[in-house]
Write a protein that holds these residues in place. Structure first.
Motif: not given
Length: 409
Positions: A28-35, A164-172
């Motif tokens: 697996s790879v980590a979910p996409l998140t903002f920096r 693909l969802p991109v989540h807020p930073h630190g909250c996948p």
């Protein structure tokens, strides 16, 4: 309510919402998140056309040149969070059956070297008698860093239809702050199929109506799960719709819609097909992309749709209101082209890759800036896709050409 299918096949943390898919794998790879600074950058490579004229000395040289372009862009953009391969990765009609999907390995080698993750759409040249879309997807999915999946079981509608969802930073596990939609515009020819006379069998070159329905229904379910609040979104599809042609015919202004505009008229979805679904050469345009255009125009929060296919176009146009000859009215979505990246295919326009720089605001809105990084290292066509885009004035994009003694124009 529609059951949510969250694309978590390779996501290691808890997916958003409780209806998560159970298709997670160990690679697996980590979910996409903002920096942490609220940014997220996407680099789009399109029309790479690997594998062209594999039997000639110049053919493999074009692939070497294309790899150089990829590396040049990636070296110049150190903050890329996702690479999008937006169609025509391979020139399928030039490939051999036994090695057609192996060209993908050459494409992704620079991405792996830069420790990047990617997602793909497939284009009309990614299907041919010796090249299978499904086999190409299977080849991609051998790599843990690939996020390309197929969320629709109907393979006749293509194989790169997903989000693909991109989540807020630190909250996948939080609701996504951004959705990235990927649509398969199909085209090309059917794998290992021929007519009684030995001719290849053409495939529809538009996003299937079932995909448009899935997009609308899935987005509605995601919005409902987000307390009814629209989610900012971008979409990627290789072949542009008829709306792009209609906007081009309205007139592309070099300062209002900066970019090259040499493919006139541009090639669109459903081109060369008849309304009845036949492609005998008797029709100019079948209109089958209408379902996608209606879905795109009617999706609140969708900021822009990015396409390739037309190597000589690199502008963005805000589709707002009625356009002559169009039954569907735009609601402000921007229809954009990238920059042709590969040395295969037609044309001598300078190669490069469109960059999308996203910034998450305090009000959870997303600011979308975009520019093109050229193989020369220069940046052109920098614009902000906001409500005043199309009225704001920007520097014109120079219409530069690549000069290369080993290139074919």
């Amino acid at each position: 309510m529609l059951d949510l299918v969250v694309p978590s096949r390779r996501f290691s943390s808890i997916p958003w919402h409780k209806q998560a898919s159970k298709k997670e794998t160990q690679d697996s790879v980590a979910p996409l998140t903002f920096r942490s600074d609220g940014t997220f950058q996407i680099s789009i490579f399109e029309d790479l056309h690997f594998g062209e004229n594999a039997w000639d000395t110049w053919g493999p040289q074009q692939d070497i040149n294309s790899v150089r372009v990829i590396n040049t862009v990636l070296d110049a953009e150190p903050a890329i969070d996702l690479v999008v391969l937006n169609g025509d990765l391979i020139t399928g009609e030039n490939t051999f059956l036994e090695n057609s999907t192996h060209y993908l390995d050459q494409i992704i080698a620079p991405l792996l070297a830069h420790n990047l993750t990617w997602a793909s759409t497939y284009g009309n040249h990614d299907s041919d008698f010796n090249l299978s879309r499904s086999a190409l997807l299977a080849r991609e999915q051998q790599h843990p860093s690939s996020r390309t999946i197929n969320m629709l079981p109907n393979t006749t509608a293509g194989v790169t239809n997903y989000y693909l969802p991109v989540h807020p930073h630190g909250c996948p596990s939080c609701a996504p702050a951004l959705l990235l939609w990927f649509f398969d515009s199909r085209g090309g020819f059917a794998f290992q199929e021929s007519t009684s006379s030995g001719a290849r069998v053409g495939q529809p070159n538009w996003v299937d109506a079932s995909v448009a329905t899935w997009f609308r229904d899935t987005n509605a379910a995601l919005v409902a799960a987000n307390d009814g609040q629209p989610i900012p979104a971008l979409a990627f599809v290789h072949i542009p719709t008829n709306a792009s042609l209609a906007l081009q015919e309205r007139g592309v202004d070099k300062h209002r819609q900066p970019g090259i505009n040499d493919d006139v008229p541009l090639a669109r979805q459903a081109q060369g097909w008849c309304p009845d679904g036949t492609d005998d050469g008797g029709c100019e345009y079948g209109g089958q992309d209408g379902a996608l255009m209606e879905a795109v125009a009617g999706t609140e929060g969708l900021v822009a749709v990015f396409s390739g296919h037309d190597h000589g176009d690199s502008w963005c146009y805000r589709w707002d209101g009625p356009v002559e000859g169009m039954a569907v009215e735009g609601q402000g979505v921007c229809l954009c082209f990238g920059q042709r990246s590969g040395y295969g295919g037609y044309g001598s326009w300078i190669r490069g890759a469109r960059q999308i720089s996203l910034t998450l605001g305090e009000d959870e809105g997303v600011q979308v800036d975009t520019f093109v990084r050229l193989e020369s290292g220069d940046v052109v066509g920098a614009v902000r896709l906001n409500e005043t885009y199309g009225r704001d004035s920007y520097p014109a994009t120079p219409n530069d050409k690549t000069r290369c003694p080993t290139c074919v124009y």
